[in-house]
Design a protein around this motif. Sequence first.
Motif, mmCIF file in Angstrom:
data_model
loop_
_atom_site.group_PDB
_atom_site.id
_atom_site.type_symbol
_atom_site.label_atom_id
_atom_site.label_comp_id
_atom_site.label_asym_id
_atom_site.label_seq_id
_atom_site.Cartn_x
_atom_site.Cartn_y
_atom_site.Cartn_z
ATOM 1 N N ARG A 136 12.562 15.176 97.309
ATOM 2 C CA ARG A 136 12.267 16.093 98.417
ATOM 3 C C ARG A 136 13.556 16.734 98.940
ATOM 4 O O ARG A 136 13.603 17.945 99.189
ATOM 5 C CB ARG A 136 11.541 15.336 99.528
ATOM 6 C CG ARG A 136 11.053 16.240 100.642
ATOM 7 C CD ARG A 136 10.105 15.521 101.578
ATOM 8 N NE ARG A 136 10.777 14.593 102.462
ATOM 9 C CZ ARG A 136 10.503 13.281 102.525
ATOM 10 N NH1 ARG A 136 9.601 12.743 101.732
ATOM 11 N NH2 ARG A 136 11.135 12.502 103.362
ATOM 12 N N TYR A 140 2.280 14.964 96.181
ATOM 13 C CA TYR A 140 1.985 14.397 97.496
ATOM 14 C C TYR A 140 0.490 14.496 97.817
ATOM 15 O O TYR A 140 -0.100 13.572 98.376
ATOM 16 C CB TYR A 140 2.791 15.108 98.587
ATOM 17 C CG TYR A 140 4.259 14.738 98.629
ATOM 18 C CD1 TYR A 140 4.671 13.413 98.439
ATOM 19 C CD2 TYR A 140 5.235 15.701 98.869
ATOM 20 C CE1 TYR A 140 6.018 13.077 98.482
ATOM 21 C CE2 TYR A 140 6.587 15.368 98.910
ATOM 22 C CZ TYR A 140 6.966 14.054 98.711
ATOM 23 O OH TYR A 140 8.297 13.717 98.743
ATOM 24 N N ASN A 141 -0.121 15.641 97.464
ATOM 25 C CA ASN A 141 -1.552 15.833 97.721
ATOM 26 C C ASN A 141 -2.424 14.870 96.918
ATOM 27 O O ASN A 141 -3.560 14.592 97.291
ATOM 28 C CB ASN A 141 -1.963 17.283 97.431
ATOM 29 C CG ASN A 141 -1.557 18.223 98.554
ATOM 30 O OD1 ASN A 141 -1.557 17.839 99.718
ATOM 31 N ND2 ASN A 141 -1.198 19.455 98.218
ATOM 32 N N PHE A 159 5.275 19.451 103.116
ATOM 33 C CA PHE A 159 5.463 18.103 102.544
ATOM 34 C C PHE A 159 5.024 17.031 103.543
ATOM 35 O O PHE A 159 4.286 16.095 103.194
ATOM 36 C CB PHE A 159 6.935 17.876 102.178
ATOM 37 C CG PHE A 159 7.417 18.624 100.964
ATOM 38 C CD1 PHE A 159 6.518 19.140 100.038
ATOM 39 C CD2 PHE A 159 8.775 18.826 100.750
ATOM 40 C CE1 PHE A 159 6.964 19.835 98.913
ATOM 41 C CE2 PHE A 159 9.235 19.518 99.631
ATOM 42 C CZ PHE A 159 8.330 20.035 98.718
ATOM 43 N N ILE A 178 2.005 14.337 103.093
ATOM 44 C CA ILE A 178 2.305 12.898 103.152
ATOM 45 C C ILE A 178 1.423 12.220 104.194
ATOM 46 O O ILE A 178 0.838 11.164 103.950
ATOM 47 C CB ILE A 178 3.812 12.668 103.463
ATOM 48 C CG1 ILE A 178 4.670 13.075 102.260
ATOM 49 C CG2 ILE A 178 4.071 11.203 103.827
ATOM 50 C CD1 ILE A 178 6.158 13.146 102.544
ATOM 51 N N SER A 188 12.409 9.962 98.181
ATOM 52 C CA SER A 188 12.809 11.043 99.094
ATOM 53 C C SER A 188 13.916 11.900 98.503
ATOM 54 O O SER A 188 14.119 13.042 98.933
ATOM 55 C CB SER A 188 13.257 10.454 100.431
ATOM 56 O OG SER A 188 14.302 9.522 100.229
ATOM 57 N N ASP A 235 6.218 7.207 104.089
ATOM 58 C CA ASP A 235 7.325 8.145 103.869
ATOM 59 C C ASP A 235 8.456 7.425 103.166
ATOM 60 O O ASP A 235 9.053 6.507 103.713
ATOM 61 C CB ASP A 235 7.817 8.687 105.207
ATOM 62 C CG ASP A 235 8.639 9.954 105.038
ATOM 63 O OD1 ASP A 235 8.826 10.366 103.879
ATOM 64 O OD2 ASP A 235 9.080 10.523 106.056
ATOM 65 N N ILE A 281 0.570 8.424 102.836
ATOM 66 C CA ILE A 281 1.649 7.909 101.980
ATOM 67 C C ILE A 281 2.764 7.426 102.890
ATOM 68 O O ILE A 281 3.182 8.142 103.811
ATOM 69 C CB ILE A 281 2.198 9.009 101.040
ATOM 70 C CG1 ILE A 281 1.061 9.649 100.228
ATOM 71 C CG2 ILE A 281 3.254 8.462 100.110
ATOM 72 C CD1 ILE A 281 1.479 10.908 99.488
ATOM 73 N N LYS A 326 3.568 8.368 95.451
ATOM 74 C CA LYS A 326 4.783 8.025 96.182
ATOM 75 C C LYS A 326 5.988 8.473 95.357
ATOM 76 O O LYS A 326 6.240 7.940 94.283
ATOM 77 C CB LYS A 326 4.848 6.520 96.443
ATOM 78 C CG LYS A 326 3.804 6.032 97.431
ATOM 79 C CD LYS A 326 3.940 4.535 97.695
ATOM 80 C CE LYS A 326 2.887 4.054 98.674
ATOM 81 N NZ LYS A 326 2.978 2.605 98.931
#
Length: 465
Positions: A430, A419-420, A453, A457, A427, A464, A462, A424
């Motif tokens: 996650r 994410y950093n 997270f 994001i 989900s 979601d 990004i 993409k």
Amino acid sequence: MVHGLMKTSTKLLNICIDSLCKSRNLQKAESLLIDGIRLGVLPNVITYNSLINGYSRFVGIDEAYAVTHRMREAGIKPDVSTYNSLISGAAKQLLLTRAHQLFDEMLRSGLSPDMRSYNTLMSLYFKLGRHGDAFRILNEDVHLAGLSPRVDTYNILLDALCKSGHIDNAVELFKYIKSRVKPELMTYNILINGLCRSRRVSSANWMLRELERAGYTPNAVTYTTMLKMYFKTKMIEKGLKLFLKMKKEGYTFDGYASCAVVSALIKTGRAEEAYQCMHELVRSGRRSGDIVSYNTLLNLYFKDGNLDAVDDLLEEIERKGLKPDDYTHTIIVNGLLSIGHTGGAEKHLACLGEMGMQPSVVTCNCLIDGLCKAGHVDRAMRLFSSMEIRDEFTYTSVVHNLCKDGRLVCASKLLLLFYNKGMKIPSSARRAVLSGLRMTVSYQAARKTHHKFKAAIKSNAIADP
């Protein structure tokens, strides 16, 4: 006598230059033109038109237009064919303004555009989604020019309507066309393709009957289009019946069609027929030079656990000088994993590297997933670290498998790293991490990780997932 000889020499020069241009050897064509002029063989408008057509198709419109300056310097005036090639080149690059400039220049030169000129403009408007302007050219400009649209004009219109999803309009136009000109086999094939793509089975069958009523015999394109539609719409028996008819009448089919037939036979529990079909296609020589057919057969052998047949087939591929593609290597890796031979799958991937080949991301993903499922997560992670190119599935697979192996902290750190970096990730990855943390660590740890997270994001903009 000398004049006749020169005329013959120019014709021969034109044939050679045209052939070179069509095979993209424009540099050789230019050299040949210079050699011809040195020998006293003078080019004519046909010579320059071949060059312009070549540059328009394979290089660019500016380079093609530059040839017209050389024509004029040689005392040769561009004709309608010259401008048609230039307009076609502009249309290929979707340069509407440039196409109209060339069209207007042709008119100013005192030349009258022909149906090809208008066909190219109409086709360009269709590609740009401006259907109204395309039909305006047909209904107004063509009429004012005193030209009569031929069947190739209508084919362009039908093809554009079918590709843009206006199937009903295409069918109505077809009925109108029949009252004006005799449709070609291509006309029927265009409509059958459009109807098949929109999965209108009964209408496609009706069009096939119309084709036969018009005195045409369906060709390989017609049958292959119908065949694909039958399999896509789960009408397997009809598809197989048509396949047998094609086979009996000696038609050939592309890789997709043959693979679709084999897949349909397997789904209906007719594995023996699937083997027979693939063997016949590969061994008959009709598709003996096609790696797609060998890939299908290779996949069948692995699924059946017939490793001796796999070895024999791989030897045959090598003997025939066929080049295995990414799919071949993925089948081999997946096949070895399916029989529990993880070491063999890793060795195959290593051999590709030793031969200077870059394994595809799909092949690597397959091995990572297989190693994880076999409990070799550390080996999978080493492969993951060595990959230069990764895709969405790579990251998702690694995170999910780390969670399954109980390495939730490692999975959460890895996902946070992704994410950093602005990646993409679905989900589902996650959710797997957070669910695992709630169940095996604590709700507080899950909430804390969830906030991290969300912050990553948001800070990396990004969407979601």
